[in-house]
Scaffold this motif. Sequence first.
Motif, short mmCIF file in Angstrom:
data_model
loop_
_atom_site.label_atom_id
_atom_site.label_comp_id
_atom_site.label_asym_id
_atom_site.label_seq_id
_atom_site.Cartn_x
_atom_site.Cartn_y
_atom_site.Cartn_z
N ARG A 181 76.13 -39.72 70.02
CA ARG A 181 76.64 -40.33 68.78
C ARG A 181 77.49 -39.39 67.95
O ARG A 181 78.25 -39.85 67.10
CB ARG A 181 75.46 -40.79 67.93
N LEU A 182 77.30 -38.09 68.11
CA LEU A 182 78.02 -37.15 67.23
C LEU A 182 79.11 -36.40 67.98
O LEU A 182 79.02 -36.21 69.20
CB LEU A 182 77.03 -36.14 66.65
N ASP A 183 80.09 -35.93 67.23
CA ASP A 183 81.12 -35.07 67.81
C ASP A 183 80.56 -33.64 67.87
O ASP A 183 80.57 -32.92 66.87
CB ASP A 183 82.37 -35.10 66.93
N VAL A 184 80.08 -33.30 69.03
CA VAL A 184 79.41 -32.00 69.14
C VAL A 184 80.40 -30.87 69.41
O VAL A 184 80.00 -29.73 69.63
CB VAL A 184 78.32 -32.03 70.24
N GLU A 185 81.69 -31.18 69.38
CA GLU A 185 82.70 -30.12 69.51
C GLU A 185 82.95 -29.47 68.15
O GLU A 185 83.55 -28.41 68.05
CB GLU A 185 84.02 -30.68 70.04
N ASN A 186 82.50 -30.14 67.12
CA ASN A 186 82.70 -29.66 65.76
C ASN A 186 81.70 -28.53 65.44
O ASN A 186 80.50 -28.69 65.64
CB ASN A 186 82.48 -30.84 64.80
N SER A 187 82.25 -27.41 64.94
CA SER A 187 81.37 -26.25 64.69
C SER A 187 80.30 -26.54 63.64
O SER A 187 79.16 -26.07 63.75
CB SER A 187 82.20 -25.05 64.23
N GLY A 188 80.67 -27.34 62.63
CA GLY A 188 79.70 -27.70 61.59
C GLY A 188 78.55 -28.50 62.18
O GLY A 188 77.37 -28.25 61.87
N THR A 189 78.88 -29.43 63.05
CA THR A 189 77.83 -30.23 63.70
C THR A 189 76.93 -29.34 64.55
O THR A 189 75.70 -29.49 64.56
CB THR A 189 78.47 -31.30 64.60
N LEU A 204 73.02 -28.97 64.16
CA LEU A 204 72.16 -29.32 65.31
C LEU A 204 71.20 -28.18 65.63
O LEU A 204 70.00 -28.40 65.81
CB LEU A 204 73.02 -29.59 66.54
N ASN A 205 71.74 -26.99 65.71
CA ASN A 205 70.90 -25.84 66.07
C ASN A 205 69.89 -25.52 64.98
O ASN A 205 68.75 -25.16 65.29
CB ASN A 205 71.77 -24.62 66.38
N PHE A 206 70.32 -25.65 63.74
CA PHE A 206 69.40 -25.40 62.62
C PHE A 206 68.22 -26.39 62.69
O PHE A 206 67.05 -26.00 62.65
CB PHE A 206 70.16 -25.55 61.29
N GLY A 207 68.57 -27.65 62.83
CA GLY A 207 67.54 -28.70 62.85
C GLY A 207 66.63 -28.58 64.06
O GLY A 207 65.39 -28.68 63.92
N PHE A 208 67.20 -28.36 65.22
CA PHE A 208 66.37 -28.32 66.43
C PHE A 208 65.51 -27.05 66.50
O PHE A 208 64.45 -27.07 67.12
CB PHE A 208 67.23 -28.46 67.68
N THR A 209 65.96 -25.96 65.88
CA THR A 209 65.10 -24.77 65.83
C THR A 209 63.88 -25.05 64.97
O THR A 209 62.76 -24.67 65.33
CB THR A 209 65.88 -23.55 65.27
#
Lengths: 373, 173
Positions: free
Chosen positions: B104-112, B116-121
Amino acid sequence: MESFFGRYKNLLVLAAILLLQVTGLAMQVRRAAPQSGPDGRKVRLIRYWAVAAVSPLERFLLAIGHGTRHTWSSYIDLRHARRDNDSLRAELSRLRLEQASVAEDARQAQRLQALFGFKEHYIYKTIAAQVIGSSGADQSRIIYIDKGSHDGLKPDMPVITPDGIVGKVKDVFPSVSQVLEVSDQTSGAGVLFESTRIRGILRGNAAGQLQVINLLPDERIKPGDRVLTSGGDQVFPRGLAVGQVVSIEKDRERDPYIDVLLRPAANLSQLEEVLVITQLSDKMADSQQRDLSDAYAAAFGNRRASDVLSEKLPGTQAPGDAAAPDLAHPQDKNPNSVPITVKPPPALHPDRFSPPAAKAAAPKNPSGPPPQP
Amino acid sequence: MAIVYNSRLDAEEHGFHPLVTVLLPLLALLLQVYLPRFFHGFALFDLPLIVTIFFAVARRNPIAGTLTGAIIGLLQDALSGLPIGINGIAKSIVGFFAASIGVRLDVENSGTRFLLNFGFTLLSSLIYIVISRVLLGTESVIVWTHELIRALANALLAVPLFLLMDFTKRRNA
């Protein structure tokens, strides 16, 4: 119509994988060996595969690092080698004198221990090992060393450095072993406070700090106190350095107990080489006994000691012997050193040979009359 | 640039050479156990988790994400001395959700990627503590400030690492 399995395929796969892992975890808990002890056979096998995959690469990286450092330190960076050598020689001489001054105490302690039938456990045999890796996880304090069962290592052997205790061997593989550090939450060791002789249990906390737990408030425990192993855990021999008290806090979950936080004596965050104690004995190792005898001799002036000391001490130093270090005033050369005074302790049962009752020896003259008893 | 896809077709699925699939997690595991020996604070990072999230969001396949997370997590458990499965479970769940969100998300975007990494950690830490306390019955304590710093550090490291790992991606036809 899409089938149930087709529709929820992703979730079903996730559920199946989670179920498998939870079952695996439950089996590990059911066979509940102590967490700090070695694992069961199947778990050990999985760890063995993982270690076998990673440890050769770790050794390779370590070898590259050592090669680079060795080249640098042995061939390039030799600017201060001569000065360091001189300072180390002076340090060695100072330590010899210091050792001599405590030798009699050690002898006396041994005699008393024998008198009371007390069994002391001495470190008889150790194996030096290189640290090749860590757990890499914030939640576990484990290191890997490059010695394993082929070198005679077994689970629960204590691991130390010259500064203090490090931990104990957890799992042993053929050429690699896991060491559980004392700062891990699942570790435990029996300790005592050097000055007050209060005993406690050492363990790590969530932040990886050492703490002594299950202690009742005691005003005698103060920051800076040294903590040693008590020998009560049947792993670490008695009297090894553990750390120094940093602070004393209330145990929030178990009132009125306190937790005593320690600064570890060994630098657990920068370990490079460790010693694994592979054998304890109620006798001293030959090398230790030799050292003690040498120190004893040096302190009480038999022939060998007099030879050694006459070369070192001022007054007996030959004029013009500039090479001999000035041990009487080592602080003159090294402002940070502590002056050492060697004096034999008073004899328990003085006799005519005890200093200062003993007269100075008459000069030897082979042609003269034999000395009178 | 929008960071949310309007349809599934906007999102590209990527594949990897089999060697990359094997070597990249292995390298992450190796660095994770080797570097803390020199830089003690490095244990704050979780390279295997970053690689799990990277593979999951690049493939956009929840099953592949789950399996990748499980294998990497189990290997990490084997090396860390923790009970086998504790990281396996955490990373399986992270892999599943990362792949699901990646659709669902544009995971090429550095902000995303950072978020993502912040949340999943944080999610990984939460799962770890739940398993420790509920399943294993340990007295593990979670220090949330420490976990927040850990998540932040991981997210900051993940952004440049994702850019590096992008070179290993192959676009699926």
